[in-house]
Design an enzyme around this catalytic site. Sequence first.
Site, PDB file in Angstrom:
ATOM      1  NE  ARG A  15      -4.825 -12.889  -1.017  1.00 24.75           N
ATOM      2  CZ  ARG A  15      -3.765 -12.244  -1.106  1.00 24.75           C
ATOM      3  NH1 ARG A  15      -2.449 -12.781  -0.566  1.00 24.75           N
ATOM      4  NH2 ARG A  15      -3.770 -11.360  -1.948  1.00 24.75           N
ATOM      5  CG  ASP A  16      -2.639  -9.167   0.552  1.00 27.52           C
ATOM      6  OD1 ASP A  16      -1.673  -9.447   1.384  1.00 27.52           O
ATOM      7  OD2 ASP A  16      -2.345  -8.545  -0.712  1.00 27.52           O
ATOM      8  CG  HIS A 207      -2.636  -6.100  -5.065  1.00 32.13           C
ATOM      9  ND1 HIS A 207      -3.556  -6.921  -4.552  1.00 32.13           N
ATOM     10  CD2 HIS A 207      -1.442  -5.983  -4.090  1.00 32.13           C
ATOM     11  CE1 HIS A 207      -3.141  -7.559  -3.694  1.00 32.13           C
ATOM     12  NE2 HIS A 207      -2.072  -7.061  -3.091  1.00 32.13           N
ATOM     13  CG  HIS A 209       0.788  -4.116   0.061  1.00 35.31           C
ATOM     14  ND1 HIS A 209       0.401  -5.171   1.152  1.00 35.31           N
ATOM     15  CD2 HIS A 209       0.576  -5.383  -1.240  1.00 35.31           C
ATOM     16  CE1 HIS A 209      -0.261  -6.047   0.703  1.00 35.31           C
ATOM     17  NE2 HIS A 209      -0.101  -6.303  -0.493  1.00 35.31           N
ATOM     18  CB  CYS A 240       3.164 -10.554   1.369  1.00 36.66           C
ATOM     19  SG  CYS A 240       3.832 -12.226   0.625  1.00 36.66           S
ATOM     20  CG  ASN A 249      -3.601  -4.895   0.028  1.00 40.23           C
ATOM     21  OD1 ASN A 249      -3.592  -5.881   0.849  1.00 40.23           O
ATOM     22  ND2 ASN A 249      -3.350  -5.060  -1.068  1.00 40.23           N
TER      23      ASN A 249
END
Length: 301
Positions: A15-16, A207, A209, A240, A249
Amino acid sequence: MNLPTRVKLVDVGPRDGLQNEKQPVPAAVKIELVQRLQDAGLREIEVTSFVSPRWVPQMADNAEVMAGIRRQPGVRYSVLVPNMKGWESAVLAKPDEIVVFGAASELFSQKNINCSIAESIARFAPLVAAARAANVQVRGAISCAVGCPYEGEVAPERVELVARLMKQIGVQRVDVADTIGVGTPLKVQRAMEAALRHYGLDDISGHFHDTYGQALANTYAALALGVWNFQSSVAGLGGCPYAKGATGNVATEDVVYMLHGMGIETGIDLDRLVDAGRYISDFLQRKPNSRAATAILNKRA
Ligand code: HMG
Ligand code: MG
């Protein structure tokens, strides 16, 4: 120091990681990536998001990907959902968990989900209630918990406020997210402590990055507070689309290497994880963005 003996990682690569890719990634490749992650021992995988395909075209195949994954008992499959429209589609895909995503910065909230922080909470409330009623878990992401691409530094009080609002509407656990990877260990600890005012240690995750190369140090700083849930992305994929210049990430391979070296259990097989990272990196025609994966691949060669 209160270091945990076990850590649970959510791999957010599908996803990310992939949401920011310009080249089309077929659903079959995403499905295979999820398979390889679970085969490597990941027990939580963020699979896709039910957002507007105009905003994030790469996630337009959300239903196809969710229908194609071969679910394994004991693995939690999560999806991002920003509003009731997203929930109506997501519920058909039977996720174990949905993730509502808010921000500690007003401008980022506007750019990412087109509404203010207060409006976002009002939008999330009915979908959190619907998910809980359907026995689907609810996680909340707090973006820009230390810094924002539009507002600069973000105070811990902003994180405390969003954590409080999320708690009030029934969000069960929260991710403290350094969206643009500007955080450093002590700032990250202050943001974590702000969220800890409303959520217990079991219900908070980091979370991070890795834009400025601080994500492993930030992970260690969170571990020192007793935090034991983290999100990371295989091969360090991602970023993002509404945080320009921010990189992916922290690589799952790097986190696993560090944790295993500290005697902290993850249940993940690092070699198989490196293979999963190589699979998606080969597809994207680039090298894994992970120092540990690179070292392991060089050693094998
Ligand atoms: P909007 O334009 O304000 O929405 O977008 P709207 O309600 O006005 O609707 C406009 C159109 O979008 C309508 O279609 C809706 O049906 C459609 P039209 O009538 O024009 O044909 N629509 C949808 N379609 C599919 N699924 C939906 C949906 N909702 C409306 N759920 C919206 C608001 C939230 C939808 C939009 O801003 C959006 O999709 N944003 C998503 C942005 C995003 O995915 N960002 C990346 C994920 S967050 C992240 O990466 C951070 C994180 O990793 C943590 C961290 O690192 O910080 C989680
Ligand atoms: Mg993120």
